[in-house]
Design a protein around this motif. Sequence first.
Motif, PDB file in Angstrom:
ATOM      1  N   ARG A   1       0.844  -1.197   0.000  1.00  0.00           N
ATOM      2  CA  ARG A   1       0.000   0.000   0.000  1.00  0.00           C
ATOM      3  C   ARG A   1       0.880   1.248   0.000  1.00  0.00           C
ATOM      4  N   ILE A   2       0.375   2.310  -0.579  1.00  0.00           N
ATOM      5  CA  ILE A   2       1.096   3.574  -0.574  1.00  0.00           C
ATOM      6  C   ILE A   2       1.165   4.077   0.865  1.00  0.00           C
ATOM      7  N   ALA A   3       2.363   4.450   1.299  1.00  0.00           N
ATOM      8  CA  ALA A   3       2.542   4.870   2.685  1.00  0.00           C
ATOM      9  C   ALA A   3       3.458   6.088   2.744  1.00  0.00           C
ATOM     10  N   GLU A   4       3.162   7.000   3.670  1.00  0.00           N
ATOM     11  CA  GLU A   4       4.015   8.160   3.850  1.00  0.00           C
ATOM     12  C   GLU A   4       5.342   7.727   4.457  1.00  0.00           C
ATOM     13  N   VAL A   5       6.420   8.358   4.033  1.00  0.00           N
ATOM     14  CA  VAL A   5       7.746   8.033   4.539  1.00  0.00           C
ATOM     15  C   VAL A   5       8.518   9.332   4.762  1.00  0.00           C
ATOM     16  N   ALA A   6       9.305   9.370   5.804  1.00  0.00           N
ATOM     17  CA  ALA A   6      10.164  10.525   6.064  1.00  0.00           C
ATOM     18  C   ALA A   6      11.353  10.507   5.111  1.00  0.00           C
ATOM     19  N   TYR A   7      11.877  11.682   4.822  1.00  0.00           N
ATOM     20  CA  TYR A   7      12.999  11.789   3.886  1.00  0.00           C
ATOM     21  C   TYR A   7      14.159  10.885   4.289  1.00  0.00           C
ATOM     22  N   GLU A   8      14.549  10.933   5.567  1.00  0.00           N
ATOM     23  CA  GLU A   8      15.692  10.159   6.028  1.00  0.00           C
ATOM     24  C   GLU A   8      15.441   8.661   6.022  1.00  0.00           C
ATOM     25  N   ASP A   9      14.182   8.238   5.894  1.00  0.00           N
ATOM     26  CA  ASP A   9      13.854   6.818   5.869  1.00  0.00           C
ATOM     27  C   ASP A   9      13.713   6.260   4.460  1.00  0.00           C
ATOM     28  N   THR A  10      13.853   7.098   3.443  1.00  0.00           N
ATOM     29  CA  THR A  10      13.769   6.599   2.071  1.00  0.00           C
ATOM     30  C   THR A  10      15.031   5.817   1.725  1.00  0.00           C
ATOM     31  N   ASP A  11      14.885   4.803   0.887  1.00  0.00           N
ATOM     32  CA  ASP A  11      16.052   4.063   0.412  1.00  0.00           C
ATOM     33  C   ASP A  11      16.999   4.996  -0.334  1.00  0.00           C
ATOM     34  N   HIS A  12      16.447   5.977  -1.035  1.00  0.00           N
ATOM     35  CA  HIS A  12      17.243   6.897  -1.835  1.00  0.00           C
ATOM     36  C   HIS A  12      18.238   7.653  -0.950  1.00  0.00           C
ATOM     37  N   TYR A  13      17.761   8.119   0.191  1.00  0.00           N
ATOM     38  CA  TYR A  13      18.636   8.821   1.128  1.00  0.00           C
ATOM     39  C   TYR A  13      19.609   7.862   1.795  1.00  0.00           C
ATOM     40  N   GLN A  14      19.099   6.747   2.306  1.00  0.00           N
ATOM     41  CA  GLN A  14      19.931   5.852   3.098  1.00  0.00           C
ATOM     42  C   GLN A  14      21.032   5.202   2.265  1.00  0.00           C
ATOM     43  N   ILE A  15      20.689   4.735   1.079  1.00  0.00           N
ATOM     44  CA  ILE A  15      21.695   4.088   0.232  1.00  0.00           C
ATOM     45  C   ILE A  15      22.741   5.098  -0.227  1.00  0.00           C
ATOM     46  N   THR A  16      22.291   6.283  -0.645  1.00  0.00           N
ATOM     47  CA  THR A  16      23.229   7.307  -1.094  1.00  0.00           C
ATOM     48  C   THR A  16      24.153   7.728   0.033  1.00  0.00           C
ATOM     49  N   ARG A  17      23.617   7.949   1.218  1.00  0.00           N
ATOM     50  CA  ARG A  17      24.455   8.363   2.345  1.00  0.00           C
ATOM     51  C   ARG A  17      25.437   7.264   2.727  1.00  0.00           C
ATOM     52  N   TYR A  18      24.952   6.026   2.766  1.00  0.00           N
ATOM     53  CA  TYR A  18      25.847   4.924   3.128  1.00  0.00           C
ATOM     54  C   TYR A  18      26.975   4.789   2.108  1.00  0.00           C
ATOM     55  N   PHE A  19      26.648   4.934   0.825  1.00  0.00           N
ATOM     56  CA  PHE A  19      27.673   4.824  -0.215  1.00  0.00           C
ATOM     57  C   PHE A  19      28.712   5.928  -0.074  1.00  0.00           C
ATOM     58  N   LEU A  20      28.267   7.155   0.153  1.00  0.00           N
ATOM     59  CA  LEU A  20      29.196   8.269   0.276  1.00  0.00           C
ATOM     60  C   LEU A  20      30.078   8.138   1.522  1.00  0.00           C
ATOM     61  N   ASP A  21      29.518   7.601   2.595  1.00  0.00           N
ATOM     62  CA  ASP A  21      30.281   7.454   3.839  1.00  0.00           C
ATOM     63  C   ASP A  21      31.148   6.200   3.860  1.00  0.00           C
ATOM     64  N   ASN A  22      30.775   5.201   3.042  1.00  0.00           N
ATOM     65  CA  ASN A  22      31.460   3.908   3.099  1.00  0.00           C
ATOM     66  C   ASN A  22      31.725   3.375   1.696  1.00  0.00           C
ATOM     67  N   ARG A  23      32.210   4.232   0.827  1.00  0.00           N
ATOM     68  CA  ARG A  23      32.348   3.853  -0.586  1.00  0.00           C
ATOM     69  C   ARG A  23      33.201   2.609  -0.777  1.00  0.00           C
ATOM     70  N   GLU A  24      34.389   2.568  -0.194  1.00  0.00           N
ATOM     71  CA  GLU A  24      35.286   1.435  -0.420  1.00  0.00           C
ATOM     72  C   GLU A  24      34.699   0.139   0.126  1.00  0.00           C
ATOM     73  N   ARG A  25      34.133   0.191   1.325  1.00  0.00           N
ATOM     74  CA  ARG A  25      33.540  -1.010   1.911  1.00  0.00           C
ATOM     75  C   ARG A  25      32.362  -1.517   1.084  1.00  0.00           C
ATOM     76  N   MET A  26      31.520  -0.598   0.616  1.00  0.00           N
ATOM     77  CA  MET A  26      30.341  -1.003  -0.151  1.00  0.00           C
ATOM     78  C   MET A  26      30.749  -1.600  -1.494  1.00  0.00           C
ATOM     79  N   LEU A  27      31.763  -1.025  -2.129  1.00  0.00           N
ATOM     80  CA  LEU A  27      32.214  -1.569  -3.406  1.00  0.00           C
ATOM     81  C   LEU A  27      32.874  -2.926  -3.235  1.00  0.00           C
ATOM     82  N   MET A  28      33.606  -3.118  -2.138  1.00  0.00           N
ATOM     83  CA  MET A  28      34.203  -4.429  -1.867  1.00  0.00           C
ATOM     84  C   MET A  28      33.129  -5.492  -1.706  1.00  0.00           C
ATOM     85  N   GLU A  29      32.063  -5.154  -0.989  1.00  0.00           N
ATOM     86  CA  GLU A  29      30.952  -6.093  -0.812  1.00  0.00           C
ATOM     87  C   GLU A  29      30.256  -6.376  -2.136  1.00  0.00           C
ATOM     88  N   LEU A  30      30.114  -5.331  -2.943  1.00  0.00           N
ATOM     89  CA  LEU A  30      29.406  -5.463  -4.204  1.00  0.00           C
ATOM     90  C   LEU A  30      30.169  -6.343  -5.186  1.00  0.00           C
TER      91      LEU A  30
END
Length: 243
Positions: free
Chosen positions: A209-238
């Motif tokens: 169902r369509i549900a309201e979500v806070a900006y900081e809880d969107t995948d778009h924010y969380q994935i982008t922030r995690y990648f920027l903060d942990n680029r080398e670790r995320m690429l190693m896992e990938l």
Amino acid sequence: MYLKRITLDRKRVKSKSDYPFCIPVIQNLEQLEIESNVTFFVGENGSGKSTLLEAIADKCGFHTAGGGRNNSYEAEATQSDLGDYVKLSWMPKVTNGFFLRAETFHQFASYVDSLEGDFSKYDPYGGDSLHHQSHGESFLSLFQHRFHQQAIYLLDEPEAALSPQRQLAFLRIMHDLASSGQCQFIIATHSPILLGYPDAKIWSFDRDRIAEVAYEDTDHYQITRYFLDNRERMLMELFKDEE
């Protein structure tokens, strides 16, 4: 605000297995309240956000390949599969506006070129053919010169042609229009930059169902922030399965 509510006429739906009613959020849609001058639809590809946005454009009388009420041209994939089942509630109703569909914008630009008349036909687009501008320039020209007050603007992935810097420029244009209280935006996007617009309502299409979500809880924010903060670790896992 102008558009207040989107309602699905469920009595007319014959089969939930037919497209687009097989999409979970469309299958379960009853009403969606629009409570902000700037509303975002977010979700994975195929989640139904563009399908619903296209249906809104269809009910507004906008060309579903892109354009406003007075734009008429032949284009592929212009039939809304959901438009006939959707009801829009307005207060007051507005007929001005535009539907931007990033994937068919080239066809809209060709339509503008085909119009009869002198170069004044390009005035709403910065004074030049949209084809003579880069993709990002043509989008910004549209936003700057054709978008005005007392209108509703439906945008499907406007970030597709915009660099991060130009996404910020678009945020300023949108703020100048929306803050007047006479301009409404509904935007389907994957951009964490655009989603950061203050006080916007964000609706997620990633569940049943369509549900309201806070900006900081969107995948778009969380994935982008995690990648920027942990680029080398995320690429190693990938890439670890390639070693």
